[in-house]
Design an enzyme around this catalytic site. Structure first.
Site, mmCIF file in Angstrom:
data_model
loop_
_atom_site.group_PDB
_atom_site.id
_atom_site.type_symbol
_atom_site.label_atom_id
_atom_site.label_comp_id
_atom_site.label_asym_id
_atom_site.label_seq_id
_atom_site.Cartn_x
_atom_site.Cartn_y
_atom_site.Cartn_z
ATOM 1 N N LYS A 1 0.823 -1.219 0.000
ATOM 2 C CA LYS A 1 0.000 0.000 0.000
ATOM 3 C C LYS A 1 0.847 1.253 0.000
ATOM 4 O O LYS A 1 0.512 2.239 -0.652
ATOM 5 C CB LYS A 1 -0.954 0.009 1.199
ATOM 6 C CG LYS A 1 -2.122 -0.915 1.016
ATOM 7 C CD LYS A 1 -3.260 -0.568 1.965
ATOM 8 C CE LYS A 1 -4.481 -1.422 1.663
ATOM 9 N NZ LYS A 1 -5.496 -1.364 2.698
ATOM 10 N N LYS B 1 -4.525 -9.075 -6.943
ATOM 11 C CA LYS B 1 -5.738 -9.328 -6.166
ATOM 12 C C LYS B 1 -6.882 -8.452 -6.665
ATOM 13 O O LYS B 1 -6.636 -7.300 -7.025
ATOM 14 C CB LYS B 1 -5.401 -8.967 -4.718
ATOM 15 C CG LYS B 1 -6.276 -9.549 -3.675
ATOM 16 C CD LYS B 1 -5.792 -9.132 -2.297
ATOM 17 C CE LYS B 1 -5.944 -7.657 -2.051
ATOM 18 N NZ LYS B 1 -5.722 -7.217 -0.683
ATOM 19 N N LYS C 1 -10.739 -2.917 -4.506
ATOM 20 C CA LYS C 1 -11.556 -1.706 -4.695
ATOM 21 C C LYS C 1 -10.735 -0.610 -5.348
ATOM 22 O O LYS C 1 -11.270 0.274 -5.992
ATOM 23 C CB LYS C 1 -12.011 -1.172 -3.329
ATOM 24 C CG LYS C 1 -12.953 -2.050 -2.568
ATOM 25 C CD LYS C 1 -13.089 -1.539 -1.124
ATOM 26 C CE LYS C 1 -13.917 -2.485 -0.281
ATOM 27 N NZ LYS C 1 -13.870 -2.199 1.144
HETATM 28 P P1 TYM Z 1 -11.030 -5.291 3.665
HETATM 29 O O1 TYM Z 1 -12.052 -4.251 3.940
HETATM 30 O O2 TYM Z 1 -9.918 -4.975 2.724
HETATM 31 O O3 TYM Z 1 -11.711 -6.605 3.159
HETATM 32 C C1 TYM Z 1 -12.800 -7.187 3.856
HETATM 33 C C2 TYM Z 1 -12.713 -8.701 3.741
HETATM 34 O O4 TYM Z 1 -12.695 -9.075 2.357
HETATM 35 C C3 TYM Z 1 -11.580 -9.939 2.124
HETATM 36 N N1 TYM Z 1 -11.060 -9.686 0.760
HETATM 37 C C4 TYM Z 1 -10.814 -10.649 -0.131
HETATM 38 N N2 TYM Z 1 -10.964 -11.985 -0.063
HETATM 39 C C5 TYM Z 1 -10.633 -12.705 -1.169
HETATM 40 N N3 TYM Z 1 -10.175 -12.127 -2.324
HETATM 41 C C6 TYM Z 1 -10.004 -10.790 -2.419
HETATM 42 N N4 TYM Z 1 -9.590 -10.257 -3.567
HETATM 43 C C7 TYM Z 1 -10.333 -9.988 -1.291
HETATM 44 N N5 TYM Z 1 -10.303 -8.647 -1.049
HETATM 45 C C8 TYM Z 1 -10.738 -8.488 0.218
HETATM 46 C C9 TYM Z 1 -10.541 -9.542 3.168
HETATM 47 O O5 TYM Z 1 -9.627 -10.594 3.396
HETATM 48 C C10 TYM Z 1 -11.420 -9.255 4.369
HETATM 49 O O6 TYM Z 1 -11.714 -10.446 5.065
HETATM 50 N N6 TYM Z 1 -8.082 -5.109 7.686
HETATM 51 C C11 TYM Z 1 -9.315 -5.638 7.167
HETATM 52 C C12 TYM Z 1 -10.523 -5.217 7.980
HETATM 53 C C13 TYM Z 1 -10.414 -5.491 9.433
HETATM 54 C C14 TYM Z 1 -10.533 -6.736 10.079
HETATM 55 C C15 TYM Z 1 -10.386 -6.459 11.473
HETATM 56 C C16 TYM Z 1 -10.722 -8.028 9.620
HETATM 57 C C17 TYM Z 1 -10.209 -4.541 10.389
HETATM 58 N N7 TYM Z 1 -10.200 -5.134 11.625
HETATM 59 C C18 TYM Z 1 -10.415 -7.493 12.395
HETATM 60 C C19 TYM Z 1 -10.763 -9.048 10.560
HETATM 61 C C20 TYM Z 1 -10.618 -8.783 11.927
HETATM 62 C C21 TYM Z 1 -9.518 -5.125 5.753
HETATM 63 O O7 TYM Z 1 -8.976 -4.127 5.366
HETATM 64 O O8 TYM Z 1 -10.404 -5.831 5.051
#
Ligand code: TYM
Length: 297
Positions: A120, A207, A210
């Protein structure tokens, strides 16, 4: 009111999702679909993590409406607020408080290993915010605040959950009394389903995300029928027929991604999908995949 009658085990789930941009197939298959399957059996807490979102610049009114949209999207996907707790992270100030305490436990060396920060921040590392760098510490606080035992996420979050385990164990060693050595239990990542890492429809090495500049790289959960038809038609494949085995598929990244998406939605193994389509070209397969996506999305 949470229906506790249904929650039979001692497990407790926490997971989060950022309210930035449109949710896409990766978010759905990697996370939300699994949350929906788990919420009836296990005590579940899901958070719209706006404090995570502000690690990069946000327009405040846009962040507010995205928070509402993402909440609506996960409810539309099947998260039931009567079965699971759904809340906005910044409404519980203890997330930030515990993150600070964990900042005083977590080592800089541990954060330096985080691959997502490297991706990032890119070449502008010096200009990245301290928040972006310390983001996995806040994530550990999210999980451990509720003493969650399981964290259902996509594959990209695995390293962050390993860090949460290191922080929990270090905290226990530093501060917990002898009779409370497991004050924080070590949370387990739950990386479930056939599409744990959904890739871009334009480039199988990247990957689905968004932030990709091309909307053709992803299927958004808000896409309409025409968008889905166009995007799957344009999705990159190769000139060869669909192979017989997963080994042959593994070197054909874009083809593998589409097969995994199909398998993820149909809850079949990729091999079962290959058995159905091997020897055929992608035209038939894409037609069927499009129909599945239109129906589900
Ligand atoms: P975020 O908002 O980027 O994504 C949310 C969830 O979607 C999954 N994900 C994917 N899975 C498969 N293929 C992809 N291309 C893909 N893109 C996103 C992510 O693995 C996630 O499960 N840091 C986290 C949010 C968070 C969190 C937490 C998660 C904050 N605190 C505590 C678990 C526990 C995040 O940015 O997810």
């Amino acid at each position: 009111m949470i229906n506790s009658r249904l929650k039979q085990s001692n497990k407790r789930i926490f997971s989060g999702i950022q309210p930035t941009g449109n949710l896409h197939l990766g978010n759905y298959l990697g996370a939300i679909k699994n949350w929906v399957n788990l919420q009836g059996d296990i005590f579940s807490i899901f958070s719209i993590v706006d404090l995570h979102a502000i690690t990069v610049p946000q327009e405040p009114s846009q962040l507010k409406s995205s928070t509402h949209e993402v909440t609506a999207a996960i409810i539309a996907s099947g998260i039931d607020p009567k079965s699971a707790i759904v809340f906005n992270q910044s409404s519980v100030k203890e997330h930030a408080e515990l993150a600070w305490i964990f900042n005083c436990v977590c080592r800089i060396g541990w954060l330096n290993r985080m691959t997502q920060f490297k991706e990032k921040a890119g070449k502008n590392r010096e200009k990245a915010t301290v928040g972006l760098y310390g983001y996995p510490v806040l994530m550990a606080a999210d999980i451990l605040l509720y003493k969650a035992t399981h964290v259902p996420v996509g594959d990209d979050q695995k390293q962050h959950i390993e860090l949460a385990r290191d922080i929990a164990s270090s905290f226990n060693n530093m501060f917990a009394h002898d009779d409370q050595k497991d004050f924080f239990s070590l949370p387990e990542p739950q990386i479930l389903g056939q599409a744990t890492r959904v890739m871009s429809l334009r480039d199988g090495t990247k990957k689905m995300s968004k932030s990709d500049f091309s909307d053709f790289s992803r299927i958004n959960l808000t896409d309409n029928k025409d968008d889905i038809v166009k995007k799957i038609k344009k999705a990159k494949t190769d000139a060869f027929p669909i192979p017989e085995s997963e080994t042959e598929l593994s070197s054909r990244l874009e083809a593998q991604n589409l097969i995994n998406i199909y398998a993820g939605f149909e809850e079949k193994s990729p091999q079962v999908v290959l058995d159905e389509y091997s020897g055929k070209g992608f035209a038939d397969f894409k037609k069927d995949l499009t129909e599945i996506l239109i129906e589900k999305i």
